[in-house]
Design an enzyme around this catalytic site. Structure first.
Site, PDB file in Angstrom:
ATOM      1  N   CYS A   2       0.746  -1.202   0.096  1.00  0.00           N
ATOM      2  CA  CYS A   2      -0.042  -0.153  -0.265  1.00  0.00           C
ATOM      3  C   CYS A   2       0.995   1.101   0.083  1.00  0.00           C
ATOM      4  O   CYS A   2       1.939   1.418   0.674  1.00  0.00           O
ATOM      5  CB  CYS A   2      -0.941   0.211   1.330  1.00  0.00           C
ATOM      6  SG  CYS A   2      -2.008  -1.287   1.214  1.00  0.00           S
ATOM      7  N   ARG A  27       5.079   0.757  -6.071  1.00  0.00           N
ATOM      8  CA  ARG A  27       4.799  -0.023  -5.236  1.00  0.00           C
ATOM      9  C   ARG A  27       4.018  -1.208  -5.198  1.00  0.00           C
ATOM     10  O   ARG A  27       3.953  -2.362  -4.445  1.00  0.00           O
ATOM     11  CB  ARG A  27       4.457   0.819  -3.745  1.00  0.00           C
ATOM     12  CG  ARG A  27       5.484   1.858  -3.270  1.00  0.00           C
ATOM     13  CD  ARG A  27       4.783   2.787  -2.155  1.00  0.00           C
ATOM     14  NE  ARG A  27       4.302   1.927  -0.989  1.00  0.00           N
ATOM     15  CZ  ARG A  27       5.194   1.576   0.017  1.00  0.00           C
ATOM     16  NH1 ARG A  27       6.832   2.192  -0.145  1.00  0.00           N
ATOM     17  NH2 ARG A  27       5.135   1.014   1.087  1.00  0.00           N
ATOM     18  N   TRP A  76      -2.873  -2.513  -1.898  1.00  0.00           N
ATOM     19  CA  TRP A  76      -2.404  -3.877  -2.134  1.00  0.00           C
ATOM     20  C   TRP A  76      -2.970  -4.995  -1.453  1.00  0.00           C
ATOM     21  O   TRP A  76      -2.708  -4.881  -0.061  1.00  0.00           O
ATOM     22  CB  TRP A  76      -0.759  -3.849  -2.127  1.00  0.00           C
ATOM     23  CG  TRP A  76      -0.097  -4.927  -2.642  1.00  0.00           C
ATOM     24  CD1 TRP A  76      -0.004  -5.182  -4.017  1.00  0.00           C
ATOM     25  CD2 TRP A  76       0.232  -6.129  -2.318  1.00  0.00           C
ATOM     26  NE1 TRP A  76       0.801  -6.510  -4.271  1.00  0.00           N
ATOM     27  CE2 TRP A  76       0.810  -7.168  -3.131  1.00  0.00           C
ATOM     28  CE3 TRP A  76       0.420  -6.633  -0.682  1.00  0.00           C
ATOM     29  CZ2 TRP A  76       1.366  -8.387  -2.759  1.00  0.00           C
ATOM     30  CZ3 TRP A  76       0.916  -7.790  -0.403  1.00  0.00           C
ATOM     31  CH2 TRP A  76       1.185  -8.475  -1.422  1.00  0.00           C
ATOM     32  N   ASN A 112      -1.233   1.496   5.869  1.00  0.00           N
ATOM     33  CA  ASN A 112      -0.363   0.584   5.214  1.00  0.00           C
ATOM     34  C   ASN A 112       0.187  -0.516   6.389  1.00  0.00           C
ATOM     35  O   ASN A 112       0.489   0.063   7.340  1.00  0.00           O
ATOM     36  CB  ASN A 112       0.740   1.290   4.474  1.00  0.00           C
ATOM     37  CG  ASN A 112       1.882   0.303   4.014  1.00  0.00           C
ATOM     38  OD1 ASN A 112       1.564  -0.743   3.667  1.00  0.00           O
ATOM     39  ND2 ASN A 112       3.208   1.045   3.854  1.00  0.00           N
ATOM     40  N   GLY A 113       0.002  -1.750   6.130  1.00  0.00           N
ATOM     41  CA  GLY A 113       0.781  -2.716   7.268  1.00  0.00           C
ATOM     42  C   GLY A 113      -0.574  -3.779   7.271  1.00  0.00           C
ATOM     43  O   GLY A 113      -1.353  -3.827   6.723  1.00  0.00           O
ATOM     44  N   GLU A 495      20.167 -13.997 -10.181  1.00  0.00           N
ATOM     45  CA  GLU A 495      19.553 -12.574 -10.497  1.00  0.00           C
ATOM     46  C   GLU A 495      18.967 -12.374 -11.714  1.00  0.00           C
ATOM     47  O   GLU A 495      17.900 -12.057 -12.096  1.00  0.00           O
ATOM     48  CB  GLU A 495      20.826 -11.539 -10.244  1.00  0.00           C
ATOM     49  CG  GLU A 495      20.105 -10.071 -10.405  1.00  0.00           C
ATOM     50  CD  GLU A 495      19.015  -9.506  -9.752  1.00  0.00           C
ATOM     51  OE1 GLU A 495      18.445 -10.541  -8.833  1.00  0.00           O
ATOM     52  OE2 GLU A 495      18.449  -8.575  -9.868  1.00  0.00           O
ATOM     53  N   LYS A 499      15.172 -11.588 -12.702  1.00  0.00           N
ATOM     54  CA  LYS A 499      14.712 -10.535 -13.558  1.00  0.00           C
ATOM     55  C   LYS A 499      13.799 -11.040 -14.506  1.00  0.00           C
ATOM     56  O   LYS A 499      12.809 -10.213 -15.005  1.00  0.00           O
ATOM     57  CB  LYS A 499      15.962 -10.054 -14.026  1.00  0.00           C
ATOM     58  CG  LYS A 499      16.461  -8.339 -14.164  1.00  0.00           C
ATOM     59  CD  LYS A 499      16.377  -7.773 -13.002  1.00  0.00           C
ATOM     60  CE  LYS A 499      15.575  -8.074 -11.933  1.00  0.00           C
ATOM     61  NZ  LYS A 499      15.774  -7.500 -10.572  1.00  0.00           N
ATOM     62  N   GLU A 502      10.303 -11.985 -13.314  1.00  0.00           N
ATOM     63  CA  GLU A 502       9.355 -11.111 -12.673  1.00  0.00           C
ATOM     64  C   GLU A 502       8.836 -10.081 -13.714  1.00  0.00           C
ATOM     65  O   GLU A 502       7.580  -9.641 -13.569  1.00  0.00           O
ATOM     66  CB  GLU A 502      10.039 -10.379 -11.657  1.00  0.00           C
ATOM     67  CG  GLU A 502      11.057  -9.457 -11.781  1.00  0.00           C
ATOM     68  CD  GLU A 502      11.585  -8.656 -10.615  1.00  0.00           C
ATOM     69  OE1 GLU A 502      10.982  -8.420  -9.824  1.00  0.00           O
ATOM     70  OE2 GLU A 502      12.839  -8.545 -10.488  1.00  0.00           O
ATOM     71  N   HIS A 518      20.475 -33.721 -11.584  1.00  0.00           N
ATOM     72  CA  HIS A 518      20.242 -34.405 -10.219  1.00  0.00           C
ATOM     73  C   HIS A 518      18.639 -34.464 -10.269  1.00  0.00           C
ATOM     74  O   HIS A 518      17.710 -34.556  -9.186  1.00  0.00           O
ATOM     75  CB  HIS A 518      20.917 -33.901  -9.024  1.00  0.00           C
ATOM     76  CG  HIS A 518      22.290 -34.563  -8.924  1.00  0.00           C
ATOM     77  ND1 HIS A 518      22.663 -35.524  -8.697  1.00  0.00           N
ATOM     78  CD2 HIS A 518      23.401 -33.562  -9.039  1.00  0.00           C
ATOM     79  CE1 HIS A 518      24.061 -35.481  -8.591  1.00  0.00           C
ATOM     80  NE2 HIS A 518      24.371 -34.154  -9.081  1.00  0.00           N
ATOM     81  N   LYS A 617       7.225  -2.938  -4.897  1.00  0.00           N
ATOM     82  CA  LYS A 617       8.444  -2.599  -4.893  1.00  0.00           C
ATOM     83  C   LYS A 617       9.289  -2.736  -3.525  1.00  0.00           C
ATOM     84  O   LYS A 617      10.292  -3.304  -3.164  1.00  0.00           O
ATOM     85  CB  LYS A 617       8.775  -1.019  -5.318  1.00  0.00           C
ATOM     86  CG  LYS A 617      10.082  -0.576  -5.242  1.00  0.00           C
ATOM     87  CD  LYS A 617      10.890  -1.098  -6.346  1.00  0.00           C
ATOM     88  CE  LYS A 617      12.336  -0.325  -6.388  1.00  0.00           C
ATOM     89  NZ  LYS A 617      13.348  -1.267  -7.222  1.00  0.00           N
TER      90      LYS A 617
HETATM   91  O1  M6R Z   1      14.194  -3.274  -0.832  1.00  0.00           O
HETATM   92  P1  M6R Z   1      14.820  -4.525  -0.960  1.00  0.00           P
HETATM   93  O2  M6R Z   1      16.117  -4.451  -1.561  1.00  0.00           O
HETATM   94  O3  M6R Z   1      14.893  -4.786   0.486  1.00  0.00           O
HETATM   95  O4  M6R Z   1      13.964  -5.355  -1.463  1.00  0.00           O
HETATM   96  C1  M6R Z   1      14.210  -7.016  -1.685  1.00  0.00           C
HETATM   97  C2  M6R Z   1      13.466  -7.477  -2.881  1.00  0.00           C
HETATM   98  O5  M6R Z   1      12.061  -7.103  -2.597  1.00  0.00           O
HETATM   99  C3  M6R Z   1      13.804  -6.853  -4.091  1.00  0.00           C
HETATM  100  O6  M6R Z   1      14.843  -7.080  -4.451  1.00  0.00           O
HETATM  101  C4  M6R Z   1      12.764  -7.709  -5.145  1.00  0.00           C
HETATM  102  O7  M6R Z   1      13.333  -9.147  -5.369  1.00  0.00           O
HETATM  103  C5  M6R Z   1      12.897  -6.948  -6.652  1.00  0.00           C
HETATM  104  N1  M6R Z   1      11.782  -6.895  -6.920  1.00  0.00           N
HETATM  105  C6  M6R Z   1      13.626  -7.835  -7.731  1.00  0.00           C
HETATM  106  O8  M6R Z   1      13.730  -6.992  -8.718  1.00  0.00           O
END
Ligand code: M6R
Length: 622
Positions: A2, A27, A76, A112-113, A495, A499, A502, A518, A617
């Site tokens: 949120c 976000r 959210w 938010n929370g 990574e 990427k 997502e 395996h 985010k």
């Molecule tokens: O703000 P943070 O670095 O703690 O966030 C961690 C993850 O939520 C963040 O890296 C997430 O995996 C990204 N969407 C990846 O692109």
């Protein structure tokens, strides 16, 4: 997660609130709403499901809502589906339907929370005659404030503090009271909230980019505090209702940094900002050719006493930890354990004063990473946070902080912040090694020279992005992708795979190349794309062999390797060459083509690159 915004001042609030909400879109959200006060008139509440432009259309871009004080929210969904009735703001009064219109209500709020004991509190309020129109925990919180406000005939601050001691969970709350037309009351525990001020106006937001255009003077409201926000003035209170002084912080980020600046997407812009993010972060840690981490307060004595390093983080930040472990272990000869923060917080890991726990987080607000930090501190470890957002909760709570200088990152998929974290971790590794004497001064100087050249090498990779764009158009309809590598190349694969999945929604997995046979190799079929990361000399041939095993089962192969070092063209179908650097630092270069590949694949599939479905985010709930 949120997003909260608020405004009180001399201007019309709704257009400002909509603009600020648009800067929090990254976000992640599924509905949005506004509540605006026009002097002593009732608060007008408007909500819309789906994208923010529905709310903007409903309110004629905010012009239909008169008033200079208001709050806004992007939701959210956690408790209750993403419907109009569950969208925020929520009101203390009885209302039917969506809760929109001029609402006869003493308290209106956004949150938010997650309020964990909301069922118990709801039952209490039901017994006191309250009725509920939504399924949300937020409506319960707003009605609980209303209950204390009326029962004890106390002011907003006391009603909120009484509520705070009754609710469990995390929250950032922004509330308006009918009897206080120009003011917003805010409260916080474990969910991010900042308050900006200018001469005659004040702003609230979940994150800095939302208000950067309006002010750079920001207060970070602490946990268990209430803020009374009036135009140009903010007063903070503790749980006893006593005033507490809070420092005003000047944000140094450029307002333009949070704009697209001519790029089609924030993600592409942020990939192009990687050379600057890496250079700025490097320059903040290396001065006149010498590493200077005095800003962190991490002394040489502490560094010499470290027997074990634990790294806790989530998502891409965890991948930085995965990469850093190879570099730290190899250069500084300290054992490193890398844990997902969501697991770390519940493990009974033995920690001591000689354990350094490093928490890596772009936002500095990720709930699991914050919890891991707190667990590490409780168990007596020394903690270091590598964080991008100045003043964020993790930065404030860690014993030592190393700031990355990536600037605001808006795209949900992290790119420049990841690169900045990586370089920070590499410099840290070199420093640990130099202080502990596991590398000589000459070797340290050589490593720093290599690091200094990385920003230009990233720029060179970016110049060749057209080839990756072309390749991504060929593979946009692929169903499965495997990213494989060994050692540091495995960390890079993790990574690259995240990427890709997502933002393209293509199923992809990262595997340590030697582990494929395996079990996972049974998934390889005709034309399954296997991308091998091949930057480590000792491991190169072994990974190529694993790629060939996939090719024999029909896989289409792509390889990422270094100019001149290795030649894979005879074995694979598509090769990407990157410049050479010291092998410890290859992740900084090899990740760039993988980020570009993910980006162009998402574009080719016509997806919402910057705001992929279901993602947020900053993940501020557990
Ligand atoms: O703000 P943070 O670095 O703690 O966030 C961690 C993850 O939520 C963040 O890296 C997430 O995996 C990204 N969407 C990846 O692109």
């Amino acid at each position: 997660m949120c997003g909260i915004v608020g405004y009180t001042g001399r201007k019309q609030a709704a257009p400002i609130l909509l603009d600020s909400l648009s800067r929090l879109e990254y976000r992640g959200y599924d509905s949005a709403g506004l509540a605006v006060r026009n002097g002593t008139a009732l608060a007008e509440v408007v909500k819309a499901t789906g994208k923010l432009h529905h709310l903007a259309d409903k309110t004629d871009q905010g012009r239909a809502l008169a008033g200079c004080c208001g709050i806004g929210h992007t939701r959210w969904a956690t408790h209750g589906d993403p419907s109009l009735v569950n969208a925020h703001p929520h009101v203390s009064g009885n209302c039917s339907g969506s809760g929109s219109g001029a609402v006869e209500s003493d308290v209106v709020g956004v949150h938010n929370g997650i309020i964990e004991n909301y069922t118990e509190l709801k039952e209490k309020l039901l017994r006191r005659g309250y009725t509920f129109y939504s399924e949300t925990d937020t409506e319960v919180a707003v009605k609980l404030v209303d209950y204390y406000y009326k029962k004890y005939k106390i002011g907003p601050v006391d009603a909120i503090t009484r509520t705070m001691v009754r609710i469990r969970g995390s929250y950032a709350l922004a509330l308006m009271f009918k009897d206080f037309p120009d003011e917003i009351f805010a409260a916080r525990k474990d969910s991010p909230l900042i308050i900006g001020t200018d001469e005659e106006e004040s702003f609230l937001a979940s994150d800095v980019p939302a208000i950067l255009k309006y002010t750079r003077q920001v207060y970070y409201i602490d946990n268990h505090q209430v803020a009374r926000v009036s135009p140009g003035k903010v007063v903070f209170y503790d749980l006893n209702g006593d005033e507490v002084p809070m420092p005003l912080t000047e944000i140094t980020w450029d307002a333009e940094a949070a704009e697209k600046g001519g790029y089609e997407h924030f993600m592409l812009k942020e990939i192009h900002e990687e050379p600057a993010a890496v250079r700025d972060t490097l320059n903040s840690m290396v001065k006149d050719g010498k590493i200077d981490l005095s800003q962190t307060g991490l002394t040489e004595d502490v560094i010499r006493s470290i027997e074990q390093i634990d790294i806790a983080a989530c998502g891409s930040a965890w991948h930085v930890g995965m990469a850093a472990q190879y570099v730290i272990e190899d250069l500084a000869e300290i054992p490193v354990r890398v844990e997902l923060a969501s697991e770390f917080r519940y493990r009974k890991l033995p920690l001591s004063r000689n354990t350094l726990v490093i928490v890596i987080s772009q936002s500095g607000e990720t709930a699991d990473s914050l919890a891991a930090l707190r667990v590490a501190k409780e168990r007596g470890a020394v903690t270091l946070a590598i964080v991008n957002v100045i003043g964020s909760t993790i930065a404030r709570e860690a014993d030592h902080v190393l700031y990355t200088l990536a600037g605001p990152e808006i795209a949900v998929a992290t790119t420049k912040a990841y690169s900045a974290q990586l370089i920070a971790a590499d410099v840290l590794a070199v420093h640990l090694a130099a202080v502990r004497g596991t590398v000589s001064p000459e070797r340290e100087a050589g490593l720093l020279e290599e690091l200094a050249a990385i920003p230009d090498k990233i720029s060179r990779i970016l110049e060749e992005k057209d080839r990756l764009q072309w390749f991504s158009s060929k593979m946009a309809n692929t169903h499965d992708i495997f990213f494989i590598g060994r050692g540091l190349d495995y960390a890079i694969s993790l990574e690259g795979s995240l990427k890709m999945k997502e933002i393209s929604y293509i199923h992809s997995e990262a595997y340590a190349a030697g582990e494929l046979k395996h079990g996972t190799i049974s998934l390889i079929e005709n034309n399954t794309l296997v991308i091998g990361v091949l930057t480590q000399k000792e491991l190169y041939e072994k990974t190529v062999s694993n790629m060939m095993e996939c090719k024999s089962r029909g896989a289409f192969l792509a390889g990422i390797t270094t100019n001149g070092n290795f030649s894979v063209e005879d074995s694979v179908n598509f090769t990407v060459y990157i410049p050479k650097t010291d092998e410890h630092f290859m992740a900084s270069l090899a990740i760039v083509p993988l980020q570009l590949l993910a980006y162009y694949t998402s574009v080719n599939r016509g997806l919402d690159v910057d705001k992929p479905r279901n993602l947020a985010k900053s993940v501020t709930v557990e």
